[in-house]
Design a protein around this motif. Sequence first.
Motif, short mmCIF file in Angstrom:
data_model
loop_
_atom_site.label_atom_id
_atom_site.label_comp_id
_atom_site.label_asym_id
_atom_site.label_seq_id
_atom_site.Cartn_x
_atom_site.Cartn_y
_atom_site.Cartn_z
N LEU A 69 2.11 6.95 -6.58
CA LEU A 69 1.05 7.89 -6.96
C LEU A 69 1.43 9.32 -6.62
O LEU A 69 1.30 10.22 -7.46
CB LEU A 69 -0.25 7.49 -6.26
N LEU A 70 1.91 9.53 -5.40
CA LEU A 70 2.31 10.88 -4.99
C LEU A 70 3.49 11.37 -5.83
O LEU A 70 3.55 12.55 -6.20
CB LEU A 70 2.67 10.89 -3.50
N GLY A 71 4.42 10.46 -6.12
CA GLY A 71 5.56 10.85 -6.95
C GLY A 71 5.12 11.29 -8.33
O GLY A 71 5.62 12.30 -8.86
N ARG A 72 4.19 10.55 -8.91
CA ARG A 72 3.67 10.93 -10.24
C ARG A 72 2.95 12.26 -10.19
O ARG A 72 3.13 13.12 -11.08
CB ARG A 72 2.72 9.82 -10.72
N ILE A 73 2.14 12.47 -9.16
CA ILE A 73 1.39 13.72 -9.04
C ILE A 73 2.33 14.90 -8.88
O ILE A 73 2.19 15.93 -9.56
CB ILE A 73 0.40 13.64 -7.85
N PHE A 74 3.31 14.78 -7.98
CA PHE A 74 4.23 15.90 -7.74
C PHE A 74 5.11 16.15 -8.96
O PHE A 74 5.43 17.30 -9.27
CB PHE A 74 5.09 15.62 -6.51
N THR A 75 5.50 15.10 -9.66
CA THR A 75 6.32 15.28 -10.85
C THR A 75 5.57 16.04 -11.93
O THR A 75 6.12 16.91 -12.60
CB THR A 75 6.75 13.90 -11.40
N GLN A 76 4.28 15.72 -12.09
CA GLN A 76 3.47 16.38 -13.11
C GLN A 76 3.02 17.78 -12.73
O GLN A 76 2.94 18.66 -13.59
CB GLN A 76 2.24 15.53 -13.42
N GLY A 77 2.72 17.97 -11.44
CA GLY A 77 2.02 19.20 -11.08
C GLY A 77 2.82 20.27 -10.40
O GLY A 77 2.40 21.44 -10.40
N ILE A 78 3.95 19.93 -9.78
CA ILE A 78 4.64 20.92 -8.95
C ILE A 78 5.12 22.11 -9.75
O ILE A 78 5.15 23.25 -9.25
CB ILE A 78 5.82 20.24 -8.19
N HIS A 79 5.49 21.92 -11.02
CA HIS A 79 6.02 23.02 -11.83
C HIS A 79 4.91 23.95 -12.34
O HIS A 79 5.21 25.03 -12.86
CB HIS A 79 6.81 22.46 -13.02
N TRP A 80 3.66 23.53 -12.20
CA TRP A 80 2.55 24.35 -12.65
C TRP A 80 2.02 25.24 -11.54
O TRP A 80 1.19 26.13 -11.81
CB TRP A 80 1.42 23.46 -13.17
N ILE A 81 2.47 25.03 -10.32
CA ILE A 81 1.98 25.82 -9.19
C ILE A 81 2.78 27.11 -9.08
O ILE A 81 4.00 27.08 -8.84
CB ILE A 81 2.06 25.03 -7.88
N ASN A 82 2.13 28.22 -9.27
CA ASN A 82 2.73 29.54 -9.09
C ASN A 82 1.63 30.52 -8.69
O ASN A 82 0.47 30.14 -8.52
CB ASN A 82 3.44 29.99 -10.38
N PHE A 83 1.99 31.75 -8.55
CA PHE A 83 1.03 32.75 -8.09
C PHE A 83 -0.11 32.92 -9.09
O PHE A 83 -1.28 33.06 -8.70
CB PHE A 83 1.73 34.10 -7.86
N ASP A 84 0.22 32.91 -10.38
CA ASP A 84 -0.83 33.07 -11.40
C ASP A 84 -1.81 31.90 -11.36
O ASP A 84 -3.02 32.09 -11.56
CB ASP A 84 -0.19 33.17 -12.78
N PHE A 85 -1.30 30.70 -11.11
CA PHE A 85 -2.18 29.53 -11.05
C PHE A 85 -3.10 29.60 -9.85
O PHE A 85 -4.29 29.27 -9.94
CB PHE A 85 -1.32 28.26 -10.99
N LEU A 86 -2.57 30.05 -8.70
CA LEU A 86 -3.36 30.10 -7.47
C LEU A 86 -4.33 31.28 -7.45
O LEU A 86 -5.35 31.22 -6.76
CB LEU A 86 -2.44 30.18 -6.26
N CYS B 97 0.83 -1.22 0.00
CA CYS B 97 0.00 0.00 0.00
C CYS B 97 0.86 1.25 0.00
O CYS B 97 0.59 2.21 -0.75
CB CYS B 97 -0.93 -0.01 1.20
N LEU B 98 1.89 1.26 0.82
CA LEU B 98 2.77 2.43 0.88
C LEU B 98 3.54 2.62 -0.43
O LEU B 98 3.77 3.76 -0.85
CB LEU B 98 3.76 2.28 2.05
N SER B 99 3.90 1.53 -1.07
CA SER B 99 4.60 1.62 -2.35
C SER B 99 3.71 2.24 -3.42
O SER B 99 4.13 3.12 -4.17
CB SER B 99 5.09 0.24 -2.79
N VAL B 100 2.46 1.77 -3.47
CA VAL B 100 1.51 2.32 -4.45
C VAL B 100 1.27 3.80 -4.16
O VAL B 100 1.24 4.63 -5.08
CB VAL B 100 0.19 1.53 -4.42
N LEU B 101 1.10 4.13 -2.87
CA LEU B 101 0.87 5.54 -2.50
C LEU B 101 2.07 6.40 -2.86
O LEU B 101 1.91 7.51 -3.38
CB LEU B 101 0.60 5.63 -0.99
N ALA B 102 3.29 5.88 -2.62
CA ALA B 102 4.50 6.64 -2.95
C ALA B 102 4.61 6.87 -4.46
O ALA B 102 4.96 7.98 -4.91
CB ALA B 102 5.73 5.91 -2.43
#
Length: 293
Positions: free
Chosen positions: A41-58, A34-39
């Motif tokens: 999933l979170l890794g995929r989400i952060f890899t895809q989304g972290i660079h899109w988060i900025n002031f304009d996005f928020l 379960c922890l492996s699947v969660l890790a």
Amino acid sequence: MKSIPAVQLEKYMHRRIIKNKIARGIFFLSVLFCLSVLAMLLGRIFTQGIHWINFDFLSGKLSTLPERAGIFGAILGTVWLMLVVIPVTMIIGISSAIYLQLYAKKGRMQGFIQTNIANLAGVPSIVYGILGLTVFVRALDLGSVVLAGGLTMALLILPIVIVASQEAILAVNDDISSASYGIGASKWQTIRHIIIPAALPGILTGAILSLSRAIGETAPLIVIGIPAFLIPFPGSIMDKFTVLPMQIYYWTLDATLVSEYANLAAATIIVLLFCLLFLNVSAVFIRNKFQQK
């Protein structure tokens, strides 16, 4: 009683130890999986989304162009939704728990109500969406506004708050309330000054964790017709709105056509996860603070 031979007892204990090790290994592997699947999933989400988060996005509005889309309207809609859910849930939920635990006569009716409240806590969320659509959107003719969505979400988490509050009240030591009655305090004075302060950590913890569920729910809002694409920001409880989970859901659907929407959905998931993490940390902090006091 016949005594068990030492050899037979030793074999029995040896088998119990082996079974215990096998069960422990299965549980460990299950948790590790379960922890492996969660890790991942979170890794995929952060890899895809972290660079899109900025002031304009928020702080930006929704847009048909992925590179210009923002989630401030969804954040504002989530805040407005909680402004309806919190007072309704806290007032009705805690009051119901106090009545059922401290005032209602023990009997079949009280047991019937308790059983149904416990059962309602496990009802699928989409059923509450159908109830909200029938009562608030159509019967009361509110439409798909903040008030209708907030009342629907309040119904969703109300049984959980009632059960959590009852358990917190039940955990208060009877000696404390007996001492209060012994010095001449009335029942309401004892409840107000003794029982509620002592049960407050458990009540607040259950309420905050319930609110975190309400923030992450999507199915009831889809049923009552919350729009997927809404440019104007909500300014009152009678305005149309959208929320973060709804935006994630529809951007995930749009990702099959335009790949950039998957990145927007991942970035919104990160924002929602931080909101949920903040609520859970707040619940732990409040509980520890009141327990120390």
